[in-house]
Scaffold this motif. Structure first.
Motif, PDB file in Angstrom:
ATOM      1  N   UNK A   1      82.987  40.420  22.638  1.00  0.00           N
ATOM      2  CA  UNK A   1      82.234  39.552  21.724  1.00  0.00           C
ATOM      3  C   UNK A   1      80.758  39.549  22.101  1.00  0.00           C
ATOM      4  N   UNK A   2      80.483  39.404  23.391  1.00  0.00           N
ATOM      5  CA  UNK A   2      79.090  39.379  23.840  1.00  0.00           C
ATOM      6  C   UNK A   2      78.411  40.726  23.607  1.00  0.00           C
ATOM      7  N   UNK A   3      79.129  41.815  23.816  1.00  0.00           N
ATOM      8  CA  UNK A   3      78.550  43.141  23.539  1.00  0.00           C
ATOM      9  C   UNK A   3      78.205  43.279  22.061  1.00  0.00           C
TER      10      UNK A   3
ATOM     11  N   UNK B   1      69.953  43.059  19.993  1.00  0.00           N
ATOM     12  CA  UNK B   1      69.338  43.794  21.094  1.00  0.00           C
ATOM     13  C   UNK B   1      69.769  43.182  22.421  1.00  0.00           C
ATOM     14  N   UNK B   2      70.048  44.045  23.362  1.00  0.00           N
ATOM     15  CA  UNK B   2      70.584  43.587  24.648  1.00  0.00           C
ATOM     16  C   UNK B   2      69.591  42.736  25.443  1.00  0.00           C
ATOM     17  N   UNK B   3      68.322  43.095  25.407  1.00  0.00           N
ATOM     18  CA  UNK B   3      67.321  42.294  26.121  1.00  0.00           C
ATOM     19  C   UNK B   3      67.186  40.905  25.506  1.00  0.00           C
ATOM     20  N   UNK B   4      67.135  40.837  24.181  1.00  0.00           N
ATOM     21  CA  UNK B   4      67.019  39.528  23.508  1.00  0.00           C
ATOM     22  C   UNK B   4      68.262  38.677  23.764  1.00  0.00           C
ATOM     23  N   UNK B   5      69.442  39.310  23.744  1.00  0.00           N
ATOM     24  CA  UNK B   5      70.668  38.553  23.988  1.00  0.00           C
ATOM     25  C   UNK B   5      70.701  38.028  25.424  1.00  0.00           C
ATOM     26  N   UNK B   6      70.291  38.842  26.372  1.00  0.00           N
ATOM     27  CA  UNK B   6      70.244  38.402  27.775  1.00  0.00           C
ATOM     28  C   UNK B   6      69.289  37.215  27.927  1.00  0.00           C
TER      29      UNK B   6
ATOM     30  N   UNK C   1      70.940  34.107  26.425  1.00  0.00           N
ATOM     31  CA  UNK C   1      71.915  33.513  27.339  1.00  0.00           C
ATOM     32  C   UNK C   1      71.232  32.771  28.484  1.00  0.00           C
ATOM     33  N   UNK C   2      70.157  33.325  28.989  1.00  0.00           N
ATOM     34  CA  UNK C   2      69.430  32.671  30.080  1.00  0.00           C
ATOM     35  C   UNK C   2      68.840  31.334  29.620  1.00  0.00           C
ATOM     36  N   UNK C   3      68.225  31.325  28.457  1.00  0.00           N
ATOM     37  CA  UNK C   3      67.636  30.094  27.922  1.00  0.00           C
ATOM     38  C   UNK C   3      68.733  29.087  27.571  1.00  0.00           C
TER      39      UNK C   3
END
Length: 137
Positions: A110-112, A119-124, A127-129
């Motif tokens: 699901x996360x992938x 975009x992987x950077x935006x998703x990371x 998640x951090x925020x």
């Protein structure tokens, strides 16, 4: 634009639908989102009900009811805590461990998928925020 509560509710609803549909397909058709208050927080070696309550933010009585349900469904057992014989540990059974493994794989998928959408950077970063924000709750 909807407020963060509405957005969070939509994300959780879609996440639960995908997760529990796929868990059902993997043989765990009796599990419901409410069971996540136990299954998402239980350690393989067992966890006390009071810890599950604290980790999940659910009342002890709710956790007790969920443990009873999961025990009837064959996902957990209650065993004496070796550190304190008066206390009980909630321990996943083989069926419970399988569900945990399946859930981790499905959640990663699901996360992938979500990362592929934005975009992987935006998703990371999302998640951090999101993690930072939810620490206060």
């Amino acid at each position: 634009m909807p407020d963060v509560g509405v957005l969070s509710a939509h994300l959780l609803s879609g996440f639960h639908k995908e997760l529990f549909t796929r868990l059902a397909e993997a043989g765990h058709e009796h599990l419901r989102p409410r069971h996540g208050a136990v299954m998402a927080y239980i350690a393989e070696t067992g966890t006390r009900a009071s810890e599950l309550s604290e980790r999940s933010g659910q009342h002890k009585q709710v956790i007790g009811t969920l443990i009873d349900e999961l025990e009837r469904l064959g996902y957990v057992t209650r065993q004496p805590d070796p550190a304190d014989r008066r206390a009980k540990l909630v321990v996943p059974t083989d069926r419970g461990r399988d569900q945990i493994i399946q859930a981790k794989k499905i959640i990663a998928d699901i996360e992938d998928h979500l990362a592929d959408l934005v975009g992987h950077d935006r998703f990371a970063e999302f998640k951090a925020v999101f993690t930072e924000i939810t620490r206060g709750y």
